[in-house]
Design a protein around this motif. Structure first.
Motif, PDB file in Angstrom:
ATOM      1  N   TRP A 146       0.824  -1.217   0.000  1.00 11.35           N
ATOM      2  CA  TRP A 146       0.000   0.000   0.000  1.00 11.35           C
ATOM      3  C   TRP A 146       0.854   1.260   0.000  1.00 11.35           C
ATOM      4  O   TRP A 146       0.328   2.359   0.038  1.00 11.35           O
ATOM      5  N   PRO A 198       2.040   5.280   4.283  1.00  8.03           N
ATOM      6  CA  PRO A 198       0.726   5.647   4.828  1.00  8.03           C
ATOM      7  C   PRO A 198       0.512   7.155   4.806  1.00  8.03           C
ATOM      8  O   PRO A 198       1.463   7.926   4.743  1.00  8.03           O
ATOM      9  N   THR A 199      -0.756   7.556   4.859  1.00  8.49           N
ATOM     10  CA  THR A 199      -1.096   8.970   4.961  1.00  8.49           C
ATOM     11  C   THR A 199      -0.535   9.530   6.253  1.00  8.49           C
ATOM     12  O   THR A 199      -0.040  10.647   6.302  1.00  8.49           O
ATOM     13  N   TYR A 230      -4.407   5.004   6.108  1.00  9.99           N
ATOM     14  CA  TYR A 230      -4.437   5.198   4.655  1.00  9.99           C
ATOM     15  C   TYR A 230      -5.765   5.835   4.279  1.00  9.99           C
ATOM     16  O   TYR A 230      -6.823   5.355   4.677  1.00  9.99           O
TER      17      TYR A 230
END
Length: 198
Positions: free
Chosen positions: A150, A153-154, A171
């Motif tokens: 992924w 991450p945010t 995320y």
């Protein structure tokens, strides 16, 4: 030679002899020392299944859902009464308006916890995975696996849960956030789905 020096030399000789005797006994008896980890290392098949489970969350999160959710519960839309009608009474009911209704994992079904707004609309789902063959489910998902599949991450934050310090990887998925809560880099506790903050 003084008496004190003789006593010291005697004690050193006895200590060395004891260490050799104990070491010889351990080698002869082949005493098993506990391993660093009681858990068996995951197989390549387990890891592939865990990665497939991880990736199954990606698209449904855009709709405010979890994968394989037979009742179609949606964050910000589904009400508590609709969930109880479709999912049944929770095994552990919330004790306050801000609490969680918990549905325990059983017979290969995953465990969930759900929280609601004051008006009874679903605001958070927590996914705890299955208890059986957990290593093929979220028990096999590592922090490195999440970041590899992924990407970054945010946000990544440290949270305190009682005496446990956890890491939360968040995320952004459209209007929603999916959060991976790790006890450590190899131990995924659960996955949250919540509305994204504006």
């Amino acid at each position: 030679m003084t008496t004190i020096t003789r006593v010291r030399k005697t004690l050193l000789a006895l200590s060395a002899a004891s260490a050799v005797a104990i070491g010889s006994f351990g080698a002869a008896a082949q005493i098993q020392l506990p391993s660093a980890s009681a858990a068996q290392a995951p197989t390549a098949s387990d890891t592939a299944m865990a990665q497939e489970k991880l990736n199954s969350f990606y698209k449904p999160a855009l709709k405010g859902e979890f994968p394989g959710n037979p009742a179609g519960f949606v964050i910000g839309k589904t009400t508590r009464s609709e969930i109880i009608d479709k999912f049944g009474q929770p095994e552990v009911a919330r004790t306050s308006v801000n609490g969680f209704d918990s549905y325990t994992a059983n017979m290969g079904n995953p465990g969930y916890a759900m929280s609601y707004t004051t008006s009874g609309v679903l605001k958070e789902i927590r996914y705890f995975g299955t208890n059986v063959e957990r290593q093929t489910n979220i028990g096999g998902i590592t922090m490195a696996m999440v970041k590899k599949n992924w990407y970054a991450p945010t946000s990544a934050t440290t949270i305190k849960n009682g005496n446990t310090t956890q890491t939360k990887l968040t995320y952004k998925r459209g209007e929603y956030n999916i959060e991976f809560i790790f006890n450590n880099s190899l131990d995924l506790s659960h996955i949250n789905l919540v509305e994204g903050k504006a």
